[in-house]
Design a protein around this motif. Structure first.
Motif, short mmCIF file in Angstrom:
data_model
loop_
_atom_site.label_atom_id
_atom_site.label_comp_id
_atom_site.label_asym_id
_atom_site.label_seq_id
_atom_site.Cartn_x
_atom_site.Cartn_y
_atom_site.Cartn_z
N ALA A 47 84.89 -11.20 -24.46
CA ALA A 47 86.08 -11.85 -23.88
C ALA A 47 85.70 -12.55 -22.57
O ALA A 47 86.17 -13.66 -22.30
N ILE A 68 82.68 -13.71 -21.73
CA ILE A 68 81.87 -14.90 -22.03
C ILE A 68 82.77 -16.04 -22.46
O ILE A 68 82.63 -17.18 -22.00
N MET A 69 83.73 -15.74 -23.35
CA MET A 69 84.61 -16.80 -23.85
C MET A 69 85.45 -17.39 -22.71
O MET A 69 85.68 -18.60 -22.66
N ILE A 73 83.19 -19.68 -20.82
CA ILE A 73 82.96 -20.91 -21.60
C ILE A 73 84.16 -21.86 -21.45
O ILE A 73 84.00 -23.05 -21.19
N ARG A 74 85.35 -21.30 -21.58
CA ARG A 74 86.55 -22.15 -21.45
C ARG A 74 86.67 -22.72 -20.05
O ARG A 74 87.07 -23.88 -19.86
N ILE A 84 84.37 -25.60 -19.73
CA ILE A 84 84.89 -26.78 -20.44
C ILE A 84 85.95 -27.47 -19.60
O ILE A 84 85.97 -28.70 -19.48
N ARG A 112 84.49 -29.60 -16.89
CA ARG A 112 83.90 -30.89 -17.27
C ARG A 112 84.86 -32.04 -17.01
O ARG A 112 84.46 -33.17 -16.82
N THR A 171 87.81 -33.26 -22.80
CA THR A 171 87.71 -32.19 -23.79
C THR A 171 88.26 -32.70 -25.12
O THR A 171 88.97 -33.72 -25.15
N ASP A 199 90.66 -31.42 -26.74
CA ASP A 199 92.12 -31.38 -26.67
C ASP A 199 92.68 -32.64 -26.01
O ASP A 199 93.71 -33.18 -26.43
#
Lengths: 157, 394
Positions: A14, A16-17, A20-21, A24, A27, A34, A36
């Motif tokens: 959880a 790590i995710m 990662i989000r 993102i 960026r 992204t 989305d």
């Protein structure tokens, strides 16, 4: 190198995710979009196309939804604008005729419904790709302009 | 306890997750109880063509009674009605027609159940969506267990299954997510049953050091195992992998194990390995960086369990509640919902081998704690005892 393994030697998926989000989202600050956001821009473009084409806004809303409630169906509700006994007779008559009508219409209508789904999918994905390419082109153009400003030998020397 | 397992297809020649699940459980339960499998003569669910002889035979020590299928499945009649009931307003009669077209229609199996129901203490039905389960379970629901193997697809929304899920003595769910899904979609809160799943049979020989070099899988590689088709998410997976590979200039390979029904261009980075033995498959997984499971619809991914058994992490489609839930509970891999998450997860798995190894080890610990055969059979014992007493917990 990021540290994902905690002191006790375990890895928390959880966490790590979440990282990662977070990355993102970060960026976006660099001008990178992204998936989305590309979807949002593509939706705007599709909406603009529909406005140009003069499509009923209610139908457009259904077309943009995440289901297939916009599609045609071999089923249809039997109704009449008449009132009284005449109305009942008309509805009964239509109900009586419907099985024969559907014998000929069900197959082509079902096939057309499948084609509609396919074209809808292709169109949406093409618009998404166009938006992605436009973003990439704009980014490259900006980079090129910046490099031209620096001139030959400019920048890092 | 005398137990009958009822399943649409059965045997080592049958390819299919639910069917393999049934065979493994039946073989294990048969070590302790008197087991008979009631099934059809078909091996292919797309046609229900009769391939195996009707009658009694023994498969891996389990007595199997096969019945002929009364009608083949035909695309021309199945597709229109499946399309109708899944995507459009429809009548109850059309749902009933779908069930018949879906099959396998096997009246002799039903007659056998009606005639010999008293000879069995418990009946175990696999896969809710087949004709054999739907009608077979209604013969003696109070002593029946249902292993639904339900996925989040449109079939689960059919009205004819709402009442059906209330019938069995207990339901053997694969995951907590499957239980939640069935209860929510069919409007049946608090269904009796337990989350069980299945163990995994490890072949006697798993040639770990030999397979990867023989298949020319050198360097970093990821594996996919299963049917290679767009419906399983393979097209998107290949697209994501190639895009990630181009962007990062990675030398990693994606090796696809299984039968392919889709066309794609093989290249140095995406390779079709075909069908291999179970031992070779596990050996390839053991040497891979991770297993990728791109399917959006799974009730329990057995290859994910196999990957954890081999101590390798998994990268799964986060849109599948079951896979995401499994990965989070096990801390055994990563998940993605779109390309950016896929790429970031690939970066972690390839860039930090220690993290990948740790995730694999955590997955293996979870597998041993929840899917070791002793744990699975313990739960089956409890549920079979419940079915044998007519649905009352013992």
């Amino acid at each position: 190198m990021e540290q994902w393994i905690s002191g006790d030697g375990t890895v928390d998926v959880a966490a790590i995710m979440a990282r990662i989000r977070e990355k993102i989202r970060g960026r976006r600050d660099l001008g990178l979009y992204t998936d989305d956001e590309v979807l949002e821009l593509a939706a705007l473009k599709l909406q603009a196309f529909a406005d140009d084409a003069g499509i009923d806004p209610e139908l457009l809303a259904r077309l943009m939804a995440d289901n297939q409630n916009w599609n045609i169906s071999p089923d249809y509700r039997i109704e009449t604008h008449r009132r009284g006994i005449g109305a009942k007779a008309v509805v009964q008559l239509k109900k009586l005729v419907r099985p024969w009508v559907r014998l000929y219409t069900d197959h082509p209508v079902s096939r057309q419904a499948q084609i509609n789904v396919y074209l809808h999918y292709v169109a949406h994905n093409l618009v998404r790709e166009v938006v992605r390419l436009q973003i990439e082109t704009a980014a490259l153009r900006n980079r090129l302009a910046a490099l031209e400003k620096e001139g030959p030998g400019g920048g890092r020397g | 306890v005398r137990v009958a397992f009822v399943v649409q297809r059965y045997g080592p020649e049958v390819v299919g997750g639910a069917e393999l699940h049934c065979r493994w459980v039946a073989e294990r339960v048969a070590e302790r109880h008197d087991v008979e499998v009631l099934t059809t003569t078909a091996t292919d669910y797309l046609s229900w063509e009769e391939v195996l002889p009707a009658g009694v035979s023994v498969v891996n020590g389990v007595r199997v009674r096969r019945f002929p299928v009364a009608r083949r499945r035909r695309v021309e009649t199945f597709d229109p009605v499946a399309n109708k009931v899944c995507f459009f307003e429809h009548t109850d009669a059309e749902e009933a027609e779908w069930l018949v077209e879906h099959g396998p229609v096997c009246p002799d199996l039903l007659d056998h159940l009606r005639a010999h129901e008293e000879e069995y203490d418990a009946l175990v039905f696999f896969s809710y969506r087949y004709w054999t389960s739907y009608f077979g379970l209604q013969v003696a629901p109070a002593k029946s267990l249902l292993v639904p193997t339900a996925e989040h697809d449109r079939v689960l929304y059919l009205r004819l299954f709402r009442e059906f899920f209330r019938l069995p003595a207990a339901i053997v769910f694969n995951t907590p997510e499957e239980r939640e899904l069935i209860e929510r979609v069919t409007g049946n809160a608090g269904l009796p049953g337990d989350v069980v799943g299945t163990g995994i049979d490890r072949p006697a020989t798993v040639p770990i050091d030999e397979v990867a070099p023989r298949l020319d899988l050198l360097g970093d590689f990821f594996v996919y195992v299963g049917r290679i088709e767009p419906e399983k998410g393979c097209a998107v997976m290949i697209d994501h992998f190639l895009r990630w590979q181009r962007e990062t200039r990675s030398t990693a390979t994606l090796a696809l194990f299984g039968r392919s029904t889709m066309s794609f261009s093989e290249n140095a980075h995406v390779r079709l390995m075909g069908v291999v033995s179970d031992g070779e498959k596990l050996a390839a997984i053991a040497r891979a960086r991770a297993l990728v499971m791109p399917s959006r619809h799974e009730s329990l991914s057995m290859v994910v369990l196999e990957s954890w058994m081999m101590k390798r992490p998994v990268l799964v489609n986060g849109d599948c509640e079951v896979l995401r839930g499994q990965v989070l509970r096990a801390n055994g891999g990563l998940y993605y919902r779109r390309y950016e998450e896929f790429a970031a997860a690939m970066d972690v798995l390839t860039g930090q081998p220690a993290v990948a190894d740790r995730l694999g080890a955590q997955g293996e610990a979870y597998f041993q704690a929840n899917y070791a055969w002793d744990r699975i059979l313990e739960k089956y014992e409890r549920l079979l005892a419940r079915a044998a007493t007519g649905g009352r917990p013992r």
